[in-house]
Design an enzyme around this catalytic site. Structure first.
Site, short mmCIF file in Angstrom:
data_model
loop_
_atom_site.label_atom_id
_atom_site.label_comp_id
_atom_site.label_asym_id
_atom_site.label_seq_id
_atom_site.Cartn_x
_atom_site.Cartn_y
_atom_site.Cartn_z
N CYS A 92 21.77 103.92 75.83
CA CYS A 92 21.38 102.67 75.17
C CYS A 92 22.01 102.58 73.78
O CYS A 92 22.55 101.54 73.40
CB CYS A 92 19.86 102.58 75.07
SG CYS A 92 19.27 101.00 74.41
N CYS A 190 11.60 103.69 77.65
CA CYS A 190 10.98 102.46 77.17
C CYS A 190 10.82 101.40 78.27
O CYS A 190 9.85 100.64 78.26
CB CYS A 190 11.76 101.90 75.99
SG CYS A 190 13.46 101.39 76.39
#
Length: 346
Positions: A92, A190
């Site tokens: 990410c 997440c």
């Protein structure tokens, strides 16, 4: 005119304090939170927006869900299908958060980008290179997940909480009455609610067909619920009644088998990585002494690093390392300075 800084907000306390500190130092601050996925029970976006209201700074929330799906979620599922164990936080930062925040900053006239990571940036006059150092709070250090930072990024990156401990960060947030002052740190991936193999099945259309557990000689030990559901070094959750503890050694995704062995079978002293990014040095032309991590929550281990003729980064550890896993990151250090890193392939 004050220097303009774009602060990447997560909704948590660390990036909130980063924004506060920079505004206190006279920067013209704007908060940005990339919209990456939809999580109905999350208050992160609202918390980030309320923080910006409190600090009287602009808040932007551009939509990058399609890019996140392609670069992180699809990569996450593809890595499992290849029999490896992904590191979505590293991916990410490398493919989405940092490049797109910097891109937004470039297009909108910002001088700097800032995040709430526990790490520090320094300029080395002797080498004429920007360096990434560990944060002051060693227990919260996040330099491992930032090893893909480039020289142009580092030259414009501000990491104000890297100079603080987590306790000091929370004290600042509490003193300023931030809404997220006591918000818990995120511990899990997440974008996933529940366990990752249910997510792979339900949202990534990854089949989890049953197959055989085998030992190193090929003897069938029992049935597993899908090879993607296991990772190297795993002992718990195998669902087998065995006479002695056994661990996942490897997976054959074509045959859908999971090979089990004993603890002593998990150790290796040589680790190879590709997709290499170097920070403190431009290149590695000879063997160098380093310490290195093969996973996030690990104390660095000493060894010798070199680059093979094929361009792979290699570390020969002084002491064999347990359960080194393809798909994770190999990150090299010299003291508190990140030398660079790459993705483990074997």
């Amino acid at each position: 005119m004050n220097k303009k800084v774009l602060v990447a907000l997560s909704g948590g306390v660390d990036s909130a304090v980063a924004a506060f500190l920079l505004k206190s130092r006279g920067y013209d601050v704007t908060g940005i939170m990339l919209r990456l996925y939809d999580k109905p029970d999350s208050t992160d976006t609202q918390d980030a927006e309320k923080l910006c209201e409190k600090l009287n700074i602009e808040f932007v929330n551009p939509d990058y869900r399609e890019e996140f799906r392609k670069e992180v979620i699809d990569r996450f599922s593809r890595t499992y299908l290849e029999g490896k164990t992904p590191n979505p936080c590293v991916d990410c930062n490398r493919y989405v958060k940092l490049p797109f925040v910097f891109d937004y900053a470039d297009k909108n006239g910002f001088d700097y980008v800032a995040t709430g990571h526990y790490a520090c940036v320094a300029y080395n006059e002797d080498t004429d290179r920007y360096e990434l150092h560990k944060g002051k709070d060693v227990s919260k250090d996040q330099s491992y997940v930032l090893y893909n930072l480039t020289q142009p990024m580092l030259s414009r990156l501000l990491l104000p909480v890297g100079e603080l401990t987590k306790t000091e960060v929370r004290e600042i947030a509490q003193k300023e009455n931030f809404i997220n002052a006591n918000k818990k740190d995120s511990q899990d991936i997440c974008f996933i609610t529940g366990n990752y193999y249910d997510y792979l099945r339900d949202y990534c259309s990854v089949a989890t067909e049953e197959g055989d557990f085998i030992d190193t000689s090929g003897k069938v030990l029992g049935r597993h619920k899908g090879a993607v559901c296991y990772t190297r070094g795993q002992r718990k959750g195998l669902g087998l009644a065995l006479p002695q503890p056994m661990y996942v050694l490897s997976k054959d995704m074509h045959k859908n088998t999971v090979t089990l062995g004993f603890n002593e079978d998990l150790f290796s002293d040589v680790v190879y990585a590709e997709e290499v990014n170097l920070i403190s040095v431009e290149e590695i032309t000879e063997e160098i002494q380093v310490t290195a991590r093969v996973r996030y929550n690990q104390t660095e281990q000493s060894g010798t690093a070199f680059v093979t003729e094929e361009g792979k980064l290699c570390v020969r550890f002084d002491t064999p390392q347990r359960a080194v896993t393809a798909g994770q990151s190999l990150v090299l250090y010299c003291g508190d300075t990140v030398v660079g890193g790459g993705k483990i392939i074997e």
